[in-house]
Design a protein around this motif. Structure first.
Motif, short mmCIF file in Angstrom:
data_model
loop_
_atom_site.label_atom_id
_atom_site.label_comp_id
_atom_site.label_asym_id
_atom_site.label_seq_id
_atom_site.Cartn_x
_atom_site.Cartn_y
_atom_site.Cartn_z
N HIS A 135 6.67 -1.96 6.92
CA HIS A 135 5.49 -2.41 7.65
C HIS A 135 5.31 -3.88 7.31
O HIS A 135 5.15 -4.19 6.12
N GLY A 172 6.32 2.21 3.89
CA GLY A 172 7.76 2.02 3.98
C GLY A 172 8.54 3.17 3.41
O GLY A 172 8.02 3.95 2.59
N ASN A 173 9.75 3.33 3.88
CA ASN A 173 10.67 4.33 3.34
C ASN A 173 12.10 3.93 3.64
O ASN A 173 12.37 3.19 4.60
N GLY A 186 0.78 -1.23 0.00
CA GLY A 186 0.00 0.00 0.00
C GLY A 186 0.82 1.28 0.00
O GLY A 186 0.35 2.29 0.54
N THR A 187 1.99 1.27 -0.59
CA THR A 187 2.96 2.41 -0.65
C THR A 187 3.65 2.67 0.69
O THR A 187 4.37 3.65 0.84
N ALA A 207 6.96 11.20 4.27
CA ALA A 207 6.26 11.87 5.38
C ALA A 207 6.98 11.60 6.70
O ALA A 207 6.79 12.34 7.67
N LYS A 216 6.23 1.74 -4.20
CA LYS A 216 7.66 1.40 -4.10
C LYS A 216 8.00 0.07 -4.78
O LYS A 216 9.16 -0.36 -4.72
N SER A 253 7.63 10.56 -1.05
CA SER A 253 6.41 10.15 -0.34
C SER A 253 5.34 9.63 -1.30
O SER A 253 5.22 10.10 -2.43
N ASP A 254 4.61 8.63 -0.79
CA ASP A 254 3.36 8.21 -1.46
C ASP A 254 3.55 7.50 -2.79
O ASP A 254 2.59 7.42 -3.56
N HIS A 306 12.82 1.34 6.71
CA HIS A 306 11.56 1.23 7.46
C HIS A 306 10.56 0.42 6.64
O HIS A 306 10.31 0.75 5.47
C1 LIG Z 1 0.85 4.37 3.22
S1 LIG Z 1 1.28 3.84 4.84
C2 LIG Z 1 1.26 5.36 5.81
C3 LIG Z 1 2.54 6.16 5.71
C4 LIG Z 1 3.70 5.33 6.20
O1 LIG Z 1 3.65 4.84 7.32
C5 LIG Z 1 4.84 5.04 5.37
O2 LIG Z 1 5.72 4.31 5.78
C6 LIG Z 1 4.98 5.60 3.98
O3 LIG Z 1 5.02 6.98 3.97
P1 LIG Z 1 5.86 7.74 2.82
O4 LIG Z 1 5.50 9.18 2.98
O5 LIG Z 1 7.30 7.44 3.13
O6 LIG Z 1 5.47 7.18 1.49
#
Ligand SMILES: CSCCC(=O)C(=O)COP(=O)(O)O
Ligand SMILES: [Zn+2]
Length: 214
Positions: free
Chosen positions: A109, A36-37, A33-34, A88, A61, A57-58, A107
């Motif tokens: 999830h 992680g970073n 769902g996009t 973010a 990936k 962001s967003d 990072h």
């Molecule tokens: C889409 S999950 C919520 C945001 C988040 O926790 C994440 O890791 C991704 O945010 P990013 O801004 O790095 O795309």
């Protein structure tokens, strides 16, 4: 050192390494769902002046585009004029760099890091013991017991970032965000990847021990 003084080859190498790690983690389904970073630091380090490349962001990936990464400074501000927005969660990366001087932060999830961060959230740490891959974190003691710290998850990222200094344990290169995911770091991308793989393995073992009651 100013951003402009960092050799172009070093910046390109960081982007190359980020892309490789991004592709490998995407293949494992680690960016649902996009989420992680990823980031890699470049140039010299001073606690108040450093630079790193980070995912935009967003973005999805699991695909490669020319807009996947940008460079930011210690305050999380882009180093160059760009329409891209840094992750973010850039301020969490920045705080971890500031506290540890590390070279890379990843990072993700996952289901296991989410479930265990909630199961042990009130304790403030996930306990783990007697798992061979604890050695991958640089802990070689026989039957080592570790505690993986957990910080609360807030919608306000600066509020999370403020909690990072109190949560970081010098011998544990990672921290869980409750019901959110895990942040892991290392001296470089190779080490951060090894640490992340080890943490995820350890968390899955601890989850399955709970499920099996062993
Ligand atoms: C889409 S999950 C919520 C945001 C988040 O926790 C994440 O890791 C991704 O945010 P990013 O801004 O790095 O795309
Ligand atoms: Zn996240």
């Amino acid at each position: 050192m100013n951003f402009a003084d960092i050799p172009l080859e070093e910046k390109q190498a960081a982007l190359h390494d980020l892309r490789a790690v991004k592709e490998q983690f995407a293949a494992r389904g680690w960016f649902p769902g996009t989420s992680g970073n990823l980031s890699i630091r470049v140039g010299d380090f001073q606690p108040d002046q450093f630079y790193f490349a980070i995912t935009s962001s967003d973005k999805d990936k699991s695909v490669n585009t020319t807009e996947d990464f940008l460079f930011v400074d210690a305050a999380g501000e882009p180093c160059e004029t760009t329409k891209l927005r840094p992750s973010a969660e850039t301020l969490i990366h920045s705080k971890i760099y500031r506290m540890t001087g590390c070279g890379a932060i990843f990072h993700v999830h996952t289901v296991f890091n989410n479930l265990l961060s909630e199961r042990y959230g009130n304790d403030g740490f996930v306990p783990a013991q007697g798992i061979e891959l604890i050695k991958c974190l640089g802990i070689w003691e026989e039957n080592a017991a570790i505690r993986i710290p957990i910080v609360p998850n807030y919608a306000d990222i600066p509020s999370i970032a403020k909690l990072i200094p109190g949560a970081i344990q010098s011998d544990i290169p990672g921290v869980l965000l409750r019901n959110h995911g895990i942040y892991v770091w290392g001296r470089n991308a190779f080490e951060a990847k090894r640490h992340l793989e080890a943490f995820e393995f350890i968390l899955e073992v601890e989850y399955r021990r709970l499920a099996l009651g062993v």
